[in-house]
Design an enzyme around this catalytic site. Structure first.
Site, mmCIF file in Angstrom:
data_model
loop_
_atom_site.group_PDB
_atom_site.id
_atom_site.type_symbol
_atom_site.label_atom_id
_atom_site.label_comp_id
_atom_site.label_asym_id
_atom_site.label_seq_id
_atom_site.Cartn_x
_atom_site.Cartn_y
_atom_site.Cartn_z
ATOM 1 N N GLU A 196 -12.801 -27.135 31.456
ATOM 2 C CA GLU A 196 -14.006 -27.816 31.960
ATOM 3 C C GLU A 196 -13.543 -28.658 33.135
ATOM 4 O O GLU A 196 -12.926 -29.710 32.947
ATOM 5 C CB GLU A 196 -14.611 -28.709 30.862
ATOM 6 C CG GLU A 196 -15.089 -27.974 29.624
ATOM 7 C CD GLU A 196 -16.339 -27.152 29.861
ATOM 8 O OE1 GLU A 196 -16.965 -27.297 30.923
ATOM 9 O OE2 GLU A 196 -16.689 -26.350 28.980
ATOM 10 N N CYS A 219 -18.705 -35.554 36.106
ATOM 11 C CA CYS A 219 -18.467 -34.197 36.618
ATOM 12 C C CYS A 219 -19.772 -33.607 37.133
ATOM 13 O O CYS A 219 -19.768 -32.760 38.019
ATOM 14 C CB CYS A 219 -17.869 -33.325 35.532
ATOM 15 S SG CYS A 219 -18.838 -33.286 34.017
HETATM 16 P P1 NAD Z 1 -6.924 -35.148 35.363
HETATM 17 O O1 NAD Z 1 -6.873 -33.675 35.584
HETATM 18 O O2 NAD Z 1 -6.092 -36.017 36.206
HETATM 19 O O3 NAD Z 1 -6.507 -35.500 33.860
HETATM 20 C C1 NAD Z 1 -7.189 -34.983 32.754
HETATM 21 C C2 NAD Z 1 -6.269 -34.996 31.542
HETATM 22 O O4 NAD Z 1 -5.199 -34.097 31.755
HETATM 23 C C3 NAD Z 1 -5.635 -36.349 31.251
HETATM 24 O O5 NAD Z 1 -5.598 -36.529 29.867
HETATM 25 C C4 NAD Z 1 -4.234 -36.190 31.815
HETATM 26 O O6 NAD Z 1 -3.285 -37.010 31.195
HETATM 27 C C5 NAD Z 1 -3.960 -34.737 31.496
HETATM 28 N N1 NAD Z 1 -2.946 -34.085 32.327
HETATM 29 C C6 NAD Z 1 -2.582 -34.389 33.605
HETATM 30 N N2 NAD Z 1 -1.628 -33.521 34.017
HETATM 31 C C7 NAD Z 1 -1.414 -32.646 33.004
HETATM 32 C C8 NAD Z 1 -0.564 -31.513 32.832
HETATM 33 N N3 NAD Z 1 0.249 -31.091 33.794
HETATM 34 N N4 NAD Z 1 -0.607 -30.846 31.662
HETATM 35 C C9 NAD Z 1 -1.448 -31.236 30.687
HETATM 36 N N5 NAD Z 1 -2.265 -32.312 30.777
HETATM 37 C C10 NAD Z 1 -2.243 -33.009 31.930
HETATM 38 O O7 NAD Z 1 -8.447 -35.552 35.438
HETATM 39 P P2 NAD Z 1 -9.078 -37.021 35.325
HETATM 40 O O8 NAD Z 1 -8.823 -37.750 36.584
HETATM 41 O O9 NAD Z 1 -8.695 -37.627 34.039
HETATM 42 O O10 NAD Z 1 -10.637 -36.665 35.210
HETATM 43 C C11 NAD Z 1 -11.459 -36.480 36.303
HETATM 44 C C12 NAD Z 1 -11.711 -35.004 36.531
HETATM 45 O O11 NAD Z 1 -12.240 -34.416 35.365
HETATM 46 C C13 NAD Z 1 -12.744 -34.758 37.614
HETATM 47 O O12 NAD Z 1 -12.326 -33.684 38.421
HETATM 48 C C14 NAD Z 1 -13.993 -34.369 36.832
HETATM 49 O O13 NAD Z 1 -14.909 -33.585 37.532
HETATM 50 C C15 NAD Z 1 -13.381 -33.633 35.690
HETATM 51 N N6 NAD Z 1 -14.303 -33.598 34.564
HETATM 52 C C16 NAD Z 1 -14.897 -32.430 34.245
HETATM 53 C C17 NAD Z 1 -15.820 -32.379 33.210
HETATM 54 C C18 NAD Z 1 -16.482 -31.101 32.817
HETATM 55 O O14 NAD Z 1 -17.044 -31.062 31.736
HETATM 56 N N7 NAD Z 1 -16.460 -30.065 33.627
HETATM 57 C C19 NAD Z 1 -16.126 -33.541 32.512
HETATM 58 C C20 NAD Z 1 -15.509 -34.734 32.879
HETATM 59 C C21 NAD Z 1 -14.595 -34.763 33.903
#
Ligand code: NAD
Length: 528
Positions: free
Chosen positions: A247, A281
């Protein structure tokens, strides 16, 4: 040695984004701790599955009761850690989870029940087919900070009720919200190892995917976060052929047609762009307005934006809170500066709000933006509403589809048939006619994107389907009979089968009857 270990320990902190106050610090789980959690989850999952659906549903109902009872406490905790206005914590987080639980309690029995599959092919009529849904085992969930309670909670409830154990790695910025979820689930009766939270940063999340060969690891990963991390996860998952739901980010378009109600649509644009300080998002990230309404729409948006009260989420008068951290704010600032440099007009905001704190940015309305600007191409994830004019429906659809993202979109018109017609031409996982964002709160609606916005679905029937493996169960109704297609081939059998195909699929009646005659006798032939 002890010193080396101390140096190696990575720490994360939950901070109030409005004040900078450190709420709590945590050590990141080590790779071994992550693996141990998965192992414990696997061992606990069988008994959880054997408990049966009825008892698991009862636990979800009890979770819902407790969440409702503690709704204020939970909303306060979310606001403290994520910064959003208290009423948003209540409505877009707690309410969403209460309703997700209601959906599961009401429908999961039917949705997870075996499904009969009638066979059409005459050759397979003497069999009874059923679809059976079995839990994966251990589901890993990695979640972001922007909806730190509702995202992991809705995914977790679906995973648990389907009979899986869940290991959750929440965002490093919002560990406390995940711990609130854990205590609610535990108090409702979910055993300790059936739902576990491992705290940590991106490397901790990565450890959830990289299990050594000797270790089975998680059986599926549900990831919510940015496209960049999603791509890294997909690559790591491919190594193990691990099924994933991704997502990811969005750049949602809002199309305001020439017959739209400007007052309603401008209020929607302002709310859609600034709710959760634009860190949703499903935020309105691009707004396209028919040229005949353009200036009127801009004026309305600018006026309404200037009335918004920016402040601390705990203050009940606040409309827009802070961004989660300064890095996020710098992205917003860079997008706005790029737009300004390329000729965008700033009608409201356009700068930081240092009087309030380092994470505050003024809700911003930009006019005369173009697709050459970063603000219209990259996910901004902040309080900015960029508005662009269009001249025809064709152009509006082309602009909406001109994006690598395709999470959701909206169409605004007084003619809902027209809106629906256009909605069908827009590339997105969800298109709303005359509303924005609220699809996330419709527990029945599948949530997920097309293109770079992701793979798979959360919420509703399809979100539940992501938590189970499908098994096709075929029971032959004539166990004492050899199948006609088994060995015993020869010229005669080939003729019979040729006739059988004509009998079933020839267009003309005469050819079908002739086919049936040629096929007759097939049951009497000698077989091995
Ligand atoms: P992010 O990708 O930086 O982090 C998300 C999660 O992934 C965190 O828990 C982080 O610790 C973890 N993570 C980071 N690197 C990783 C790796 N290499 N392997 C595994 N896990 C890892 O995103 P964010 O800044 O926390 O959230 C914002 C983003 O999320 C925005 O792009 C937003 O659009 C998206 N988002 C999407 C939805 C949806 O339903 N489509 C909902 C909410 C947020």
């Amino acid at each position: 040695m002890a010193t080396d270990l101390q140096i190696a320990t990575r720490m994360i902190a939950s901070q109030n984004p409005a004040t900078g106050e450190i709420l709590r610090e945590f050590a990141c789980a080590t790779d071994d701790q992550v693996l141990a959690a998965v192992t414990r989850g696997r061992a606990a999952q069988l008994a959880w599955c054997d408990l049966g659906l009825r008892k698991r549903i009862a636990i979800v109902r009890e979770f819902q009761r407790r969440l409702h009872e503690k709704k204020s406490e939970i909303a306060d905790a979310i606001t403290r850690e994520a910064g959003k206005p208290r009423v948003e914590a209540l409505v877009t987080e707690v309410l969403v989870v209460l309703d997700a639980a209601r959906f599961l309690v009401d429908h999961v029995h039917r949705l997870l029940a075996d499904e009969p599959v009638p066979h059409g092919n005459l050759a397979t009529k003497l069999k009874r087919g059923r679809l059976v849904r079995a839990p994966y085992g251990v589901i890993g969930i990695i979640s972001p900070w922007n909806y730190p309670f509702s995202i992991p909670a809705t995914e977790t409830l679906a995973g648990l009720v389907a009979g899986n154990a869940v290991v959750l790695k929440p965002s490093e910025f919002t560990s406390l919200a995940a711990l609130e979820l854990r205590s609610l689930l535990r108090a409702a009766g979910v055993p300790e190892n059936v739902f576990q939270v491992i705290l940590g940063d991106g490397a901790t999340g990565a450890a959830l995917l990289h299990s050594p060969l000797s270790h089975r690891g998680i059986d599926k990963l549900v990831f919510t976060g940015s496209v960049a991390t999603g791509k890294r996860i997909a690559a790591a998952a491919a190594e193990r052929l691990l099924p994933v739901v991704l997502e990811l980010g969005g750049k949602d378009a809002m199309l305001v047609l020439d017959d739209a109600n400007v007052d309603v649509a401008s209020s929607a644009a302002v709310w859609g762009a600034f709710v959760n300080a634009g860190q949703a998002c499903l935020s309105v990230e691009r707004c396209y307005v028919h040229r005949s309404l353009y200036e009127q729409f801009l004026t309305a948006c600018a006026e309404k934006t200037k009335k918004l009260r920016v402040g601390h989420g705990e203050d009940r008068e606040t409309d827009v809170g802070p961004l989660i951290h300064e890095r996020q704010l710098r992205t917003v600032e860079a997008h706005v500066e790029d737009a300004k440099a390329r000729g965008a007009r700033v009608l409201a905001g356009g700068a930081r709000f240092p009087e309030l704190g380092k994470n505050f940015y003024r809700p911003t309305v930009l006019a005369d933006v173009t697709h050459q600007m970063r603000i219209m191409r990259e996910e901004t994830f902040g309080p900015v509403l960029p508005v662009m004019a269009f001249d025809s429906e064709e152009e509006a659809v082309r602009l909406a589809n001109d994006s690598e993202y395709a999470l959701a979109a909206s169409v605004w018109t007084r003619d809902s048939k027209r809106g629906e017609r256009l909605a069908r031409r827009i590339q997105a996982g969800t298109v709303m006619v005359n509303d924005v964002i609220s699809c996330f709160g419709i527990s029945e609606a599948p949530h997920g994107g097309w293109k770079a916005s992701g793979i798979g679905r959360a919420h509703g029937r399809f979100g539940l389907e992501e938590m189970v493996r499908l098994k096709y169960l075929d029971v032959d109704l004539m166990p004492g009979m050899k199948k006609v297609w088994w060995y015993g081939y020869g010229e005669r059998f080939a003729r019979q089968m040729d006739g059988f195909l004509d009998f079933q699929f020839a267009r003309g009646l005469r050819q079908r009857v002739s086919g049936a005659l040629r096929a007759s006798g097939v049951l009497r032939r000698k077989q091995l």
